[in-house]
Design a protein around this motif. Structure first.
Motif, PDB file in Angstrom:
ATOM      1  N   LEU A 184      30.916  10.891  -7.056  1.00 27.24           N
ATOM      2  CA  LEU A 184      30.878   9.438  -6.910  1.00 27.24           C
ATOM      3  C   LEU A 184      32.223   8.940  -6.409  1.00 27.24           C
ATOM      4  O   LEU A 184      33.248   9.107  -7.067  1.00 27.24           O
ATOM      5  N   PHE A 185      32.231   8.344  -5.201  1.00 30.13           N
ATOM      6  CA  PHE A 185      33.425   7.706  -4.645  1.00 30.13           C
ATOM      7  C   PHE A 185      33.303   6.199  -4.864  1.00 30.13           C
ATOM      8  O   PHE A 185      32.213   5.625  -4.741  1.00 30.13           O
ATOM      9  N   ARG A 186      34.442   5.548  -5.123  1.00 30.04           N
ATOM     10  CA  ARG A 186      34.406   4.091  -5.301  1.00 30.04           C
ATOM     11  C   ARG A 186      35.786   3.504  -5.052  1.00 30.04           C
ATOM     12  O   ARG A 186      36.804   4.196  -5.126  1.00 30.04           O
ATOM     13  N   ALA A 187      35.788   2.188  -4.744  1.00 28.89           N
ATOM     14  CA  ALA A 187      37.027   1.438  -4.628  1.00 28.89           C
ATOM     15  C   ALA A 187      37.372   0.868  -5.992  1.00 28.89           C
ATOM     16  O   ALA A 187      36.490   0.453  -6.748  1.00 28.89           O
ATOM     17  N   GLY A 192      37.464  -3.966  -8.221  1.00 27.10           N
ATOM     18  CA  GLY A 192      36.260  -4.777  -8.375  1.00 27.10           C
ATOM     19  C   GLY A 192      36.442  -6.232  -8.018  1.00 27.10           C
ATOM     20  O   GLY A 192      35.658  -7.094  -8.427  1.00 27.10           O
ATOM     21  N   GLY A 200      35.953  -0.408   0.327  1.00 26.86           N
ATOM     22  CA  GLY A 200      34.689   0.214  -0.033  1.00 26.86           C
ATOM     23  C   GLY A 200      34.590   1.587   0.601  1.00 26.86           C
ATOM     24  O   GLY A 200      35.473   2.009   1.358  1.00 26.86           O
ATOM     25  N   VAL A 201      33.516   2.292   0.282  1.00 29.42           N
ATOM     26  CA  VAL A 201      33.299   3.633   0.823  1.00 29.42           C
ATOM     27  C   VAL A 201      31.944   3.670   1.511  1.00 29.42           C
ATOM     28  O   VAL A 201      31.017   2.959   1.122  1.00 29.42           O
ATOM     29  N   SER A 212      28.804   6.272  -1.347  1.00 33.45           N
ATOM     30  CA  SER A 212      29.368   6.265  -2.689  1.00 33.45           C
ATOM     31  C   SER A 212      29.010   7.531  -3.462  1.00 33.45           C
ATOM     32  O   SER A 212      29.774   7.980  -4.306  1.00 33.45           O
ATOM     33  N   THR A 264      33.884  11.228   2.095  1.00 30.80           N
ATOM     34  CA  THR A 264      33.325   9.952   2.530  1.00 30.80           C
ATOM     35  C   THR A 264      34.393   9.184   3.290  1.00 30.80           C
ATOM     36  O   THR A 264      35.601   9.395   3.080  1.00 30.80           O
ATOM     37  N   PHE A 276      41.375   3.890  -4.740  1.00 30.73           N
ATOM     38  CA  PHE A 276      40.036   4.471  -4.739  1.00 30.73           C
ATOM     39  C   PHE A 276      40.057   5.661  -5.704  1.00 30.73           C
ATOM     40  O   PHE A 276      41.125   6.198  -6.033  1.00 30.73           O
TER      41      PHE A 276
END
Length: 611
Positions: free
Chosen positions: A279-282, A285, A291-292, A295, A307, A320
């Motif tokens: 799971l990739f994420r920025a 929030g 963003g990716v 995700s 990603t 990230f």
């Protein structure tokens, strides 16, 4: 009589390979047909089923327990139809049946079926030439699979790619379609793997992974040879998630970074682990963060997952991370830089919404990037413009202040409705909304114009609406002015507070409007125009030689008398009644006549009767 022996059936007859084994014949005595020619004699028949492929029926969960034999004489004379149930463990099957031959040599058709589970699993038909005499070699009959699923043209195994952890079990699914693409059901398949020492698959498609890394293929096939396979990767439990590349990059806000964020999932042996979801994420929030692209990414055969990251709209350091199962998360940082100027977000303003004619307002452009970040350097080609509205003005040269702001002076010229202030940046129009507006306003009243400049009324009581406009020295209309109306000859033309003049008498008058001490005027002429003539009395009766004095009055459009008119009198029947120049009528003969008075082309009449 035809005797038939199926050499049968070793336990493995259920294998298609043994269906191809020779079946020995049984000698049987045949009696002659007393109704036909006596050229026949004893005959013998051995039948050997032949199939092209070796298929183990037990692999499909099938058991053959019935043989059906049909012997016919052309075109449709069934000589014998036998159905025989047997023990699948039997080693040989012998059948005998009386068949009457009509000649020494005769061709009969033999249809053979091997049945099991209520289905004809294999079947075949052949015309055989039978001859009286000693037994000959076995007659071969080709049989093919005709059981459930015989029409299958394609198999599909799911899932198409499977990852199993050490010791885990998984059941594969299979579906079938015919050549037209329609689903086929029911059908039989046999399961196998490319390496049975590593992975075995049971008859239900269930496989259990070994305790070692492996790559094998699970295969399903039908009795007709239609097959499909899918890869199975056996993996150990992952122990580490690490960053491979992509951290510490710099890029423009709102754009994708040049390199992807790349991580690797490995096991205790240091090798990559396939099939692990990452799971990739920025981080953060908040609006404007990055963003990716994907995700959730599943690691490939080398354990790698990556990603593309897109920076957010806020300049500065952005964070990230990547997570996989319960392994410690890995972090990435990237620096977002301000982007190029955008005509869609740059802002145009004005110091005032209105200016007097000749006054100056300042126009300003604040250069911003695509995400609304202020630029801090100059060097752009900025041109201001005005559109719409009826005001006019001039725009001076643009000044570049070197900090992302640009200004220009706007000088009002003619008053009117507001102008929209726009600008272009290097030829591209600024699209920010709303754009500012500037209205040019008029100055002090310098002159008053009255319209119409001249007017003429043709009847007393008739009215004329005059209007007045106040203007400044540059000819701009000065709105909101109250006018005072006067007439220099109210006995001819009387004017009210709204500029409406009423004709009172024939003559002329000057109508004046005054605002802010400035006056303007117009000329009014009243000249009645005859529109009707009234003769009195309207009717009269005379004896012969009697006289009647008629009079006439001229009237304007409002019925007011028009003085100073001269009338011309006439009789429609001068032999009955004559009229003189002054309207005096003399009766001459019995009858009727119309007496007419005319002035200015307008006539009036009265009726006269003579008795």
């Amino acid at each position: 009589m035809v005797g038939i022996i199926f050499a049968r059936m070793r336990r493995s007859f259920v294998r298609l390979a043994l269906l191809g084994a020779a079946l020995a014949g049984l000698l049987a005595t045949c009696r002659y047909d007393s109704a036909g020619p006596r050229h026949g004699g004893p005959t013998y028949l051995a039948v050997q089923p032949i199939v092209g492929l070796g298929v183990d029926l037990t692999a499909f969960g099938l058991t053959a327990d019935t043989i059906r034999l049909v012997v016919t004489r052309s075109p449709a004379d069934t000589l014998r139809a036998l159905t025989f149930f047997f023990d699948p463990d039997s080693s040989q099957i012998r059948l005998a049946a009386d068949v009457t031959l009509r000649a020494l040599v005769e061709t009969l058709t033999v249809h053979l079926e091997l049945r099991g589970g209520g289905f004809a699993l294999f079947s075949g038909t052949r015309a055989l030439e039978l001859r009286a005499g000693r037994p000959g070699p076995p007659q071969q009959i080709a049989v093919t699979y005709t059981g459930p699923g015989s029409t299958i043209a394609a198999l599909t195994l799911t899932p198409p790619d499977t990852v199993l952890s050490f010791g885990n079990a998984f059941r594969f699914r299979v579906s079938a379609r015919d050549s037209g693409g329609s689903a086929v059901s029911p059908f039989y398949v046999a399961w196998s793997s490319s390496d049975t020492t590593v992975l075995r698959v049971n008859a239900a498609g269930l496989a259990r992974a070994p305790q070692a890394r492996a790559l094998v293929y699970v295969r399903a096939h039908t009795p007709t040879g239609i097959a499909d396979s899918t890869p199975v990767t056996v993996i150990p439990a992952p122990t580490l998630l690490s960053v491979v590349s992509g951290a510490g990059q710099r890029g423009v806000v709102g754009l994708a970074l040049a390199l992807p964020f790349r991580v690797r999932v490995t096991a205790a042996d240091g090798l990559g682990v396939k099939g692990i979801p990452v799971l990739f994420r920025a981080l953060g929030g908040l609006p404007g963060l990055g963003g990716v692209a994907d995700s959730l990414v599943v690691s490939d055969t080398g354990g790698y997952a990556e990603t593309i990251a897109t920076l957010g709209t806020v300049a500065g350091v952005q964070g990230f991370d990547a997570r996989a199962l319960a392994l410690p998360a890995m972090s990435f940082t990237a620096t977002a830089l301000a982007g190029a100027v955008s005509s869609a977000t740059s802002l145009v303003t004005a110091t005032a919404a209105s200016v007097l004619s000749g006054a100056i307002a300042t126009l300003t452009l604040r250069a911003r990037d695509a995400f609304g970040n202020d630029l801090t350097t100059g060097g752009l080609n900025v041109v201001f413009s005005v559109t719409g509205g009826t005001s006019t003005g001039t725009i001076g040269p643009t000044v570049d202040h070197g900090d992302g702001t640009y200004t220009a002076p706007f000088t009002g010229v003619l008053a009117g409705t507001p102008l929209t202030i726009g600008a272009t940046i290097d030829g591209s129009p600024v699209m920010s909304s709303p754009l500012p507006t500037i209205a040019v306003l008029a100055g002090a009243v310098a002159q008053v114009l009255v319209a119409p400049a001249t007017a003429a009324l043709a009847a007393l009581g008739q009215t004329q609406q005059f209007a007045a406009v106040a203007q400044d020295a540059n000819g701009n209309v000065v709105p909101g002015q109250a006018f005072t109306w006067t007439s220099d000859n109210p006995l001819v033309g009387r004017v009210d507070a709204g500029g409406i003049v009423t004709a009172v008498a024939n003559g002329s008058a000057t109508i004046t409007a005054t605002a802010a001490g400035v006056a303007g005027s117009a000329t009014l002429t009243v000249a009645q125009v005859v529109t009707a003539v009234v003769v009195s009395p309207p009717t009269a009766t005379l004896a012969i030689l009697g006289t009647q004095q008629f009079t006439a009055i001229a009237q304007d459009a409002n019925g007011n008398p028009v003085p100073g008119q001269t009338f011309t009198w006439a009789s429609s029947q001068p032999l009955i009644a004559s009229v003189d120049l002054n309207g005096l009528v003399t009766a001459l003969l019995v009858g009727t006549a119309v007496i007419t008075a005319t002035t200015g082309g307008v006539s009036g009449a009265a009726n006269l009767s003579v008795f």
